[in-house]
Design an enzyme around this catalytic site. Structure first.
Site, PDB file in Angstrom:
ATOM      1  N   GLY A  69       0.813  -1.204   0.000  1.00 18.00           N
ATOM      2  CA  GLY A  69       0.000   0.000   0.000  1.00 18.00           C
ATOM      3  C   GLY A  69       0.844   1.250   0.000  1.00 18.00           C
ATOM      4  O   GLY A  69       0.473   2.269  -0.608  1.00 18.00           O
ATOM      5  N   THR A  70       1.977   1.197   0.676  1.00 15.90           N
ATOM      6  CA  THR A  70       2.880   2.351   0.704  1.00 15.90           C
ATOM      7  C   THR A  70       3.412   2.651  -0.690  1.00 15.90           C
ATOM      8  O   THR A  70       3.459   3.813  -1.119  1.00 15.90           O
ATOM      9  CB  THR A  70       4.048   2.103   1.679  1.00 15.90           C
ATOM     10  N   GLN A 177      -7.852   1.859   5.095  1.00 10.61           N
ATOM     11  CA  GLN A 177      -8.630   1.458   6.269  1.00 10.61           C
ATOM     12  C   GLN A 177     -10.096   1.195   5.953  1.00 10.61           C
ATOM     13  O   GLN A 177     -10.730   0.364   6.592  1.00 10.61           O
ATOM     14  CB  GLN A 177      -8.524   2.543   7.348  1.00 10.61           C
ATOM     15  N   SER A 194      -4.203  -1.365   0.679  1.00 10.48           N
ATOM     16  CA  SER A 194      -3.214  -2.366   1.076  1.00 10.48           C
ATOM     17  C   SER A 194      -3.901  -3.635   1.554  1.00 10.48           C
ATOM     18  O   SER A 194      -4.760  -3.586   2.447  1.00 10.48           O
ATOM     19  CB  SER A 194      -2.332  -1.802   2.197  1.00 10.48           C
ATOM     20  N   ALA A 195      -3.526  -4.784   0.979  1.00 18.10           N
ATOM     21  CA  ALA A 195      -4.237  -6.036   1.226  1.00 18.10           C
ATOM     22  C   ALA A 195      -4.143  -6.515   2.666  1.00 18.10           C
ATOM     23  O   ALA A 195      -5.087  -7.109   3.192  1.00 18.10           O
ATOM     24  CB  ALA A 195      -3.711  -7.124   0.288  1.00 18.10           C
ATOM     25  N   HIS A 196      -3.024  -6.269   3.338  1.00 20.55           N
ATOM     26  CA  HIS A 196      -2.895  -6.821   4.698  1.00 20.55           C
ATOM     27  C   HIS A 196      -3.785  -6.100   5.703  1.00 20.55           C
ATOM     28  O   HIS A 196      -3.947  -6.554   6.828  1.00 20.55           O
ATOM     29  CB  HIS A 196      -1.434  -6.796   5.161  1.00 20.55           C
ATOM     30  N   CYS A 320       5.640   8.485  23.954  1.00 15.38           N
ATOM     31  CA  CYS A 320       6.506   7.589  24.718  1.00 15.38           C
ATOM     32  C   CYS A 320       6.476   6.158  24.192  1.00 15.38           C
ATOM     33  O   CYS A 320       7.093   5.266  24.769  1.00 15.38           O
ATOM     34  CB  CYS A 320       6.121   7.620  26.195  1.00 15.38           C
TER      35      CYS A 320
END
Length: 459
Positions: A69-70, A177, A194-196, A320
């Site tokens: 996807g990136t 998403q 993105s498939a995952h 953090c």
């Protein structure tokens, strides 16, 4: 163990597993070749493209499979900007886009382009009017995610797409998403996913470029995937990605309603179970499976570790928990509390009992972490002074806010507390603390080291 982090990556869907295994023996050959094995591979690839295109709502020849996807987002932004370089070099993005889009924007700016970042409200949504106002005659591309990956807020894509079309500007939508829950509405021009994120195998992305959109692929020319995604296609993974996308969309209405009830339960009950909590994101226009909240006086990394020990895998946008020690750019853009941030994103099939056990465990975890950090249980009242200075230099989230909370009762109503801090998260968390506790945030002043944050006691 309860896995509550599908916004990062979803477990492999059973349909994806079946499709992957079934296509391993047939999809290994080069689909560009004309012999028998190549033709079999081509049939699998074409069928996967048609299935994915139907799920997205586009033509098969508009859809390319990428290696992630990136890569889809990077290629989409770069290709659209290059294709419209004669129009101009101005790019519009929202302040809460995924890092893949913001990194592309930063790269474009470093190369001499200009970028306008449209802000969001406290729920994380852009205003269509503000987005429209950011468009210019030299705008080459606009980008807007369909739903946020950290807080679940859905964006007004259809309204923004309409404004972009009226201005003659293509709109790229990051649908990573939301696509598992259905097609993206509106007249968008490009789309990345993105498939995952929906239970397909990792290493498969989707890039859609509508017909008529000027697009110039970057890098050396390649004959595969319309020249937009070079390299040999991973056909078994592509087949599994397309099959699982169709499967999750078929389940979306029923499963979405069930998971929305569970996340609504978390949204409603956490503030009553844990003191000093801010639930963030739009309560209505949101993804059905995702809920995010932030807890005052809590070290987010420790909370995640303790929840992991209790059997829950969740995520966080707290500074953090990051290697950069800076709060999530999404929470920062929204202007909400970042410390002690917890993101819960439920996978399909999550049971009510798992959510109830999470709600039972969470209060004890937060209380334990607060006790470890010396957080105040109640406002401390002591000898009052008109003003106090708290030196929190060198202390990280959430300690500057804890130190502020400990002494606010030591000044009279109308008195001030100045917090000296060099932690980037303090710039976001101190104003958020003031809003949550009904105190007045006066502002930030320069200091020799870091900054001085001035708070006036109002009650």
């Amino acid at each position: 163990m309860s896995y509550f982090d599908v916004a990062s990556s979803a477990p492999l869907h059973p349909v994806a597993r079946q499709a992957l295994q079934a296509s391993l023996d047939e999809g290994w050959a080069d689909p560009a070749r004309l012999y028998r094995e190549g033709r079999r591979a081509r049939l699998l690839l074409d069928a996967a493209r048609e299935a994915a295109a139907e799920a997205v709502g586009c033509r098969p020849d508009e859809l390319s499979f990428t290696s992630s996807g990136t890569v889809a987002a990077h290629s989409g932004v770069a290709g659209a900007l290059a294709g419209r370089r004669r129009v101009g070099r101005h790019l519009v993005v929202s302040g809460v886009e995924h890092s893949s889009v913001l990194h592309s924007a930063a790269s474009h700016e470093a190369a001499g382009g200009t970028v306008t970042e449209v802000g969001v409200d406290r729920a994380g949504a852009v205003s269509p009017d503000a987005y429209t106002a950011a468009l210019r005659p030299d705008t080459a591309l606009a980008c807007l995610q369909s739903a946020n990956h950290e807080v679940g807020t859905e964006q007004p894509v259809a309204e923004v797409a309409s404004a972009c079309r009226a201005a003659g500007v293509p709109l790229l939508v990051d649908a990573a998403q939301s696509l598992p829950w259905g097609r993206v509405g509106g007249e968008w021009s490009l789309l990345a996913a993105s498939a995952h994120k929906w239970g397909g195998p990792a290493g498969v992305g989707l890039l859609v470029v509508r017909k008529g959109v000027r697009f110039a692929a970057r890098g050396p020319a390649d004959e595969r995937e319309s020249g937009r995604a070079p390299g040999f296609e991973n056909i078994p993974a592509v087949v599994a990605a397309a099959a699982s996308l169709r499967a999750v969309q078929a389940e979306a209405a029923e499963e979405g309603a069930r998971l929305r009830e569970l996340t609504e339960r978390i949204r409603a009950r956490v503030p009553g179970l844990v003191p000093d909590v801010e639930v963030v994101g739009d309560p209505e226009r949101r993804l059905p499976h995702l809920v995010t909240f932030s807890c005052l006086y809590v070290d987010g990394e420790t909370v995640l570790h303790e929840l992991d020990r209790a059997g829950f895998s969740v995520s966080s946008g707290s500074s953090c928990t990051s290697s950069t020690l800076t709060p999530s750019h999404v929470l920062k853009a929204m202007g909400v509390l970042s410390e002690g941030n917890v993101r819960v994103s439920l996978p399909r099939g999550t049971q009510e009992a798992e959510v109830e056990r999470f709600l039972e465990v969470l209060p004890g975890v937060v209380a334990s972490v607060r006790e470890q950090l010396g957080a105040p249980v109640a406002p401390v009242k002591g000898a009052e002074s008109a003003s106090l200075v708290v030196d929190a230099l060198g202390k990280r989230c959430p300690l500057p806010v804890i130190e502020l909370a400990k002494v606010i009762g030591d000044v009279p109503v109308g008195g001030t507390v100045t917090v000296l801090a060099d932690d980037e998260a303090a710039r976001l968390d101190i104003p958020a603390w003031c809003e949550m506790r009904g105190q007045e945030y006066v502002g930030e002043e320069p200091a020799d080291h870091g900054a001085a944050y001035v708070v006036r006691r109002s009650s």
